[in-house]
Write an enzyme that holds these catalytic residues in place. Structure first.
Site, PDB file in Angstrom:
ATOM      1  N   GLU A  54      29.875  -9.929   7.531  1.00 38.29           N
ATOM      2  CA  GLU A  54      29.520  -8.550   7.850  1.00 38.29           C
ATOM      3  C   GLU A  54      28.023  -8.526   8.126  1.00 38.29           C
ATOM      4  O   GLU A  54      27.223  -8.820   7.244  1.00 38.29           O
ATOM      5  CB  GLU A  54      29.839  -7.621   6.675  1.00 38.29           C
ATOM      6  CG  GLU A  54      31.320  -7.502   6.432  1.00 38.29           C
ATOM      7  CD  GLU A  54      31.629  -6.876   5.081  1.00 38.29           C
ATOM      8  OE1 GLU A  54      30.788  -6.139   4.552  1.00 38.29           O
ATOM      9  OE2 GLU A  54      32.713  -7.158   4.570  1.00 38.29           O
ATOM     10  N   ASP A  58      23.970   2.551  -0.080  1.00 32.99           N
ATOM     11  CA  ASP A  58      23.376   1.296  -0.527  1.00 32.99           C
ATOM     12  C   ASP A  58      22.403   1.447  -1.683  1.00 32.99           C
ATOM     13  O   ASP A  58      21.619   2.385  -1.740  1.00 32.99           O
ATOM     14  CB  ASP A  58      22.661   0.616   0.644  1.00 32.99           C
ATOM     15  CG  ASP A  58      23.664   0.062   1.646  1.00 32.99           C
ATOM     16  OD1 ASP A  58      24.552  -0.687   1.205  1.00 32.99           O
ATOM     17  OD2 ASP A  58      23.584   0.401   2.834  1.00 32.99           O
TER      18      ASP A  58
END
Lengths: 257, 394
Positions: free
Chosen positions: A46, A57
């Site tokens: 990814e 995140d």
């Protein structure tokens, strides 16, 4: 055939997927890391396109995104870097980013660029599945791009089925209710959640991500799903590395062997 | 034209809930419950009692005689600056803390830029005895020391945010991340009409008390509940949404929102989102957003910490697109001048944010008999150091 589909036809378990941020630690490292990860035995990669406001995140990936943006990574450069390395690697590559970048690039233009660069799947954590079905699905299908949706311990069974139905290639099982890189081990209640998911008849294979950081957590996750994703733990290795190729190989070896 | 939110949280093209799946349960819980809660009689009673006895509402509608003479028109000031804690922000935090209690939440988080919303949140948490964590960009923590001190005295934990540009945008990201990591016991009190649905609608409803009062106050003073014009400043846009709300369907009332153009629209140091932005997604909703060609969000600038936000509430993007409201912009210098004028003519020191709304009087001429309402969203105590710095600018 889409490479994600191909991978899951050939391999049913212990699939290792690794996340890293494009343009990090140095702008030109993207291609080097893809090649090194592929050589080290990773099954899928990814590649994160940094966003200024990455809601999902935690600090580690946020920091890598900030550095990569300062290094000068752009969407155009991202696609060029992937394109240049594509002929040398065979494994599935997945675009990971946030929806705003796709909208500004133009959804059709984005999908066409993914196709040209050899990207097989797309993860956009802030793209609601309802919006995907209404606005983006026909374009994704036209370019044979696989959308991957996330489920969490809080996702209802009914919604899991909806997300599974819209996902292609695999379903991303987020191990705990958290942002990335916050938890470092797998707790009892997470095992219960993995077992619960195992009992649901899903169309897609499941891959567990968030909180997978080493051999132990990787193997634990693989006991309940088709594989697992490592992100923040690998970014931390890169953050402190003076030889990213050697350290990448060593890190992956420690997980696989 | 419909200016209210639809079932999916959209105002026309704008709004919605563009959130990671990890936040989905939090937002669903709120979405399914907020209307039932705020329409419940016991809620209404408690909310109204607190607004009256604790906040000091209704806030006066004051006819500004000398300012009216100066501009040769009829100017009324809606005095949100007289609220407890000094701004309109408290209307929303009172509403949301009561929602949080009914959802059985024990931990409150908030973001803040200049610190006004942080203070308003810390205040209601002290009032209700709930744990309070305020995320504030590290740069703002340094710039807004008096408000940081107020929050601490009120018992809040102020968490400096070091990511991004260390300002409001980043504080909002960090508060949203906290909510992802604490999905069960925590309520996020967002400070403006931004964020994923149902926040823009919920905050608008809590702030709508401003225009609700304006209606009967105007009727009392002028014989007509409708003014000709309403002017309010817009960062995220909560005071403007509240001041416009009950007039959205009254087309004869002209609505003017005022953005901050900072040092000027073409200087790269501006916060005029509707002029400089494009449709995009920020903090969980689709609206007009300041960004580069790649969709990276750009950092805004204004002398007023409450207006330097790179987005705008989706309701305002919709009002802008449909033409129901018009949006002006005002520079730092123009705002400072307007603040000084109001202070000298009326003895009211406005917040720097509010000064932007007042500065529009220099740009648009109104008729002698037109009735203009300006929402005085906050008082200027917090801005004294900036005002002093610029005292001798002219």
């Amino acid at each position: 055939m889409n490479r994600i589909q191909q991978l899951f036809l050939q391999k049913k378990n212990n699939i290792l997927s690794v996340y890293f941020t494009a343009g990090y630690p140095k702008l030109t490292d993207t291609g080097i890391l893809i090649k090194t990860l592929a050589k080290s035995g990773v099954d899928m990669i990814e590649v994160g396109m940094p966003f200024s406001d990455p809601l999902a995140d935690g600090p580690v990936i946020q920091h890598s995104s900030e550095i990569a943006l300062l290094n000068g990574i752009t969407m155009k450069l991202y696609f060029e870097q992937i394109f240049q390395v594509r002929s040398e690697v065979d494994l599935p590559l997945i675009f990971m980013g946030y929806l705003n970048m796709v909208i500004q690039f133009g959804p059709e233009n984005f999908c066409a660029h993914c196709k040209d660069a050899g990207i097989d799947g797309v993860i956009l954590p802030d793209m609601p599945v309802e919006i995907y079905k209404k606005e983006f699905r026909p374009i994704f299908e036209k370019y044979d791009l696989y959308p991957v949706f996330l489920i969490t311990p809080q996702t209802s069974e009914e919604r899991i089925k909806q997300l599974d139905a819209a996902s292609k290639g695999f379903l991303y099982i987020v191990s705990s209710s958290s942002t990335t890189g916050i938890k470092h081990k797998i707790e009892h209640e997470q095992i219960e959640y993995f077992k619960r998911i195992q009992k649901i008849a899903l169309k897609n294979p499941g891959i567990i991500g968030f909180g997978i950081s080493n051999k132990d957590t990787f193997q634990q996750a693989c006991a309940y799903a088709h594989g697992a994703i490592i992100g923040s733990a690998y970014i931390k290795i890169l953050e402190n590395s003076t030889d990213i190729e050697k350290d990448t190989q060593r890190f992956i070896e420690q997980i696989l062997y | 034209m419909d200016y209210s939110v639809d079932n999916n949280g959209f105002y026309g093209d704008f709004g919605g809930a563009f959130i990671p799946e990890m936040m989905y349960p939090n937002i669903e819980e709120l979405k399914h419950n907020y209307l039932n809660i705020i329409n419940d009689d016991s809620f209404k009673k408690e909310f109204q009692t607190l607004l009256k006895d604790y906040v000091g509402r209704p806030s006066p509608l004051y006819f500004a005689k000398r300012l009216s003479e100066h501009y040769n028109t009829q100017i009324y000031l809606k005095r949100e600056d007289l609220n407890h804690t000094g701004a309109h922000k408290i209307n929303n935090t009172i509403g949301q803390i009561l929602v949080a209690q009914r959802l059985k939440k024990t931990r409150i988080i908030a973001e803040t830029g200049a610190g006004q919303h942080g203070v308003a949140t810390a205040t209601v948490c002290a009032l209700m005895g709930l744990q309070c964590i305020v995320y504030m960009g590290d740069l703002d923590v340094q710039r807004q020391a008096p408000n940081v001190a107020r929050m601490k005295m009120l018992g809040a934990e102020v968490v400096p945010v070091h990511c991004g540009n260390k300002t409001l945008k980043d504080a909002t990201n960090e508060a949203l991340r906290d909510w992802i990591n604490n999905p069960v016991d925590t309520h996020y009190i967002i400070g403006s009409v931004v964020g994923p649905h149902p926040y823009p609608d919920m905050v608008t409803r809590f702030q709508s008390v401003i225009s609700e009062e304006m209606k009967y106050q105007l009727k009392e003073k002028t014989g007509n509940e409708n003014p000709d014009v309403i002017i309010a400043c817009v960062g995220g846009g909560s005071n403007a949404a509240g001041a416009f709300y009950h007039y959205l369907d009254v087309n004869s009332v002209k609505l003017i929102g005022v953005e901050a153009s900072g040092k000027g629209l073409d200087t790269g140091q501006s916060a005029a989102t509707l002029v400089l932005g494009k449709p995009g997604i920020l903090h969980g909703s689709r609206s007009i957003v300041m960004q580069n060609a790649d969709g990276q969000i750009t950092e805004p600038y204004s002398i007023s910490a409450g207006l330097d936000y790179p987005g705008i509430g989706p309701i305002h993007s919709h009002l802008f697109k449909t033409g129901r409201a018009i949006f002006e912009n005002v520079t730092d210098a123009e705002a400072l001048k307007a603040a000084n004028l109001l202070t000298r003519l009326e003895g009211i020191i406005p917040a720097l944010e509010t000064a932007h709304a007042l500065a529009v009087l220099e740009k648009i001429s109104f008729g002698r008999h037109e009735v203009i309402v300006i929402n005085i969203s906050g008082r200027g105590d917090k801005d004294m150091s900036t005002y002093l710095e610029h005292l001798n600018d002219e």
